[in-house]
Design a protein around this motif. Structure first.
Motif, PDB file in Angstrom:
ATOM      1  N   LEU A 160     -24.963   3.483  12.784  1.00 32.53           N
ATOM      2  CA  LEU A 160     -24.997   4.268  14.021  1.00 32.53           C
ATOM      3  C   LEU A 160     -24.616   5.707  13.695  1.00 32.53           C
ATOM      4  O   LEU A 160     -23.445   6.057  13.635  1.00 32.53           O
ATOM      5  CB  LEU A 160     -24.040   3.675  15.061  1.00 32.53           C
ATOM      6  CG  LEU A 160     -24.340   2.268  15.533  1.00 32.53           C
ATOM      7  CD1 LEU A 160     -23.210   1.759  16.431  1.00 32.53           C
ATOM      8  CD2 LEU A 160     -25.670   2.211  16.272  1.00 32.53           C
ATOM      9  N   LYS A 161     -25.594   6.542  13.488  1.00 37.31           N
ATOM     10  CA  LYS A 161     -25.355   7.924  13.050  1.00 37.31           C
ATOM     11  C   LYS A 161     -25.164   8.890  14.218  1.00 37.31           C
ATOM     12  O   LYS A 161     -24.763  10.028  14.018  1.00 37.31           O
ATOM     13  CB  LYS A 161     -26.526   8.412  12.187  1.00 37.31           C
ATOM     14  CG  LYS A 161     -26.795   7.564  10.960  1.00 37.31           C
ATOM     15  CD  LYS A 161     -25.677   7.643   9.970  1.00 37.31           C
ATOM     16  CE  LYS A 161     -26.029   6.902   8.688  1.00 37.31           C
ATOM     17  NZ  LYS A 161     -24.874   6.678   7.851  1.00 37.31           N
ATOM     18  N   ASP A 162     -25.471   8.445  15.438  1.00 41.85           N
ATOM     19  CA  ASP A 162     -25.443   9.347  16.584  1.00 41.85           C
ATOM     20  C   ASP A 162     -24.107   9.355  17.326  1.00 41.85           C
ATOM     21  O   ASP A 162     -24.024   9.848  18.437  1.00 41.85           O
ATOM     22  CB  ASP A 162     -26.565   8.999  17.553  1.00 41.85           C
ATOM     23  CG  ASP A 162     -26.443   7.586  18.107  1.00 41.85           C
ATOM     24  OD1 ASP A 162     -25.745   6.757  17.483  1.00 41.85           O
ATOM     25  OD2 ASP A 162     -27.052   7.311  19.154  1.00 41.85           O
ATOM     26  N   ARG A 163     -23.079   8.796  16.731  1.00 39.56           N
ATOM     27  CA  ARG A 163     -21.773   8.781  17.378  1.00 39.56           C
ATOM     28  C   ARG A 163     -20.665   8.845  16.339  1.00 39.56           C
ATOM     29  O   ARG A 163     -20.874   8.499  15.186  1.00 39.56           O
ATOM     30  CB  ARG A 163     -21.600   7.557  18.271  1.00 39.56           C
ATOM     31  CG  ARG A 163     -21.670   6.227  17.555  1.00 39.56           C
ATOM     32  CD  ARG A 163     -22.102   5.115  18.455  1.00 39.56           C
ATOM     33  NE  ARG A 163     -23.529   5.268  18.681  1.00 39.56           N
ATOM     34  CZ  ARG A 163     -24.206   4.736  19.685  1.00 39.56           C
ATOM     35  NH1 ARG A 163     -23.608   3.993  20.554  1.00 39.56           N
ATOM     36  NH2 ARG A 163     -25.494   4.931  19.820  1.00 39.56           N
ATOM     37  N   MET A 164     -19.500   9.303  16.765  1.00 36.23           N
ATOM     38  CA  MET A 164     -18.342   9.326  15.882  1.00 36.23           C
ATOM     39  C   MET A 164     -17.799   7.900  15.793  1.00 36.23           C
ATOM     40  O   MET A 164     -17.522   7.275  16.814  1.00 36.23           O
ATOM     41  CB  MET A 164     -17.258  10.261  16.440  1.00 36.23           C
ATOM     42  CG  MET A 164     -15.987  10.277  15.593  1.00 36.23           C
ATOM     43  SD  MET A 164     -14.657  11.213  16.364  1.00 36.23           S
ATOM     44  CE  MET A 164     -15.312  12.849  16.268  1.00 36.23           C
ATOM     45  N   LEU A 165     -17.673   7.396  14.589  1.00 35.09           N
ATOM     46  CA  LEU A 165     -17.176   6.037  14.373  1.00 35.09           C
ATOM     47  C   LEU A 165     -15.718   6.089  13.946  1.00 35.09           C
ATOM     48  O   LEU A 165     -15.363   6.815  13.018  1.00 35.09           O
ATOM     49  CB  LEU A 165     -18.015   5.335  13.304  1.00 35.09           C
ATOM     50  CG  LEU A 165     -19.497   5.177  13.631  1.00 35.09           C
ATOM     51  CD1 LEU A 165     -20.253   4.663  12.420  1.00 35.09           C
ATOM     52  CD2 LEU A 165     -19.682   4.246  14.812  1.00 35.09           C
ATOM     53  N   ILE A 166     -14.886   5.326  14.629  1.00 34.91           N
ATOM     54  CA  ILE A 166     -13.464   5.274  14.294  1.00 34.91           C
ATOM     55  C   ILE A 166     -13.088   3.813  14.055  1.00 34.91           C
ATOM     56  O   ILE A 166     -13.000   3.024  15.001  1.00 34.91           O
ATOM     57  CB  ILE A 166     -12.588   5.868  15.420  1.00 34.91           C
ATOM     58  CG1 ILE A 166     -13.002   7.322  15.697  1.00 34.91           C
ATOM     59  CG2 ILE A 166     -11.110   5.771  15.047  1.00 34.91           C
ATOM     60  CD1 ILE A 166     -12.275   7.968  16.850  1.00 34.91           C
ATOM     61  N   PRO A 167     -12.898   3.435  12.774  1.00 35.95           N
ATOM     62  CA  PRO A 167     -12.475   2.059  12.489  1.00 35.95           C
ATOM     63  C   PRO A 167     -11.021   1.847  12.915  1.00 35.95           C
ATOM     64  O   PRO A 167     -10.164   2.687  12.667  1.00 35.95           O
ATOM     65  CB  PRO A 167     -12.605   1.937  10.965  1.00 35.95           C
ATOM     66  CG  PRO A 167     -13.228   3.202  10.485  1.00 35.95           C
ATOM     67  CD  PRO A 167     -13.127   4.212  11.573  1.00 35.95           C
TER      68      PRO A 167
END
Length: 150
Positions: free
Chosen positions: A117-124
């Motif tokens: 998912l490149k269109d959002r900021m990912l926070i694990p």
């Protein structure tokens, strides 16, 4: 817009009816939860029109029921681990589309799927302790839609 209400040991038909009474302008559909405590134990919204769902047979059956009940065509992101499908989507004024999701340490294969998912900021975010009691990231969040001051 619509609500999907998982019928399980935790939520019954009467709960769904009360929700429908409160939100009269929205479609409210009930979905049987075949395994797990909640619908969100294996299925959440990963963004506008995107359902994140686990790959188990019960999770996929539930998704099929949801798709049959809705006129809206949702995009689907399937993750190998059901518990990893429990994520939290936010649209933040200063950050844009943000998704809290499982860590690579917990669910390495599912984390790889989220990384697509490149269109959002990912926070694990680690869910290692909560998952011991069938808890998910959504159990620890209360999202509030606050209007920006103009």
């Amino acid at each position: 817009s619509s609500f999907f209400v998982g019928l399980s040991k935790r939520t019954n038909q009467r709960g769904a009816e009360i929700l429908a009474d409160v939100f009269k302008d929205y479609a409210v559909s009930t979905v049987p939860v075949l395994e797990g405590l909640h619908l969100k134990s294996f299925c959440t919204m990963g963004g506008p029109g995107l359902i994140v769902v686990g790959s188990s047979e019960p999770a996929q059956k539930t998704l099929k029921i949801m798709q049959q009940m809705s006129d809206h065509r949702y995009d689907k992101l399937t993750v190998p681990d059901d518990f990893a499908a429990n994520c939290v989507y936010m649209n933040l004024p200063d950050k844009g589309h943000v998704l809290l999701h499982c860590t690579t340490e917990q669910y390495p294969e599912s984390a790889k799927v989220f990384e697509k998912l490149k269109d959002r900021m990912l926070i694990p975010v680690s869910n290692a302790e909560k998952v011991k009691v069938d808890g998910g990231l959504t159990c620890c969040s209360v999202l509030i839609n606050k209007k920006a001051n103009i």
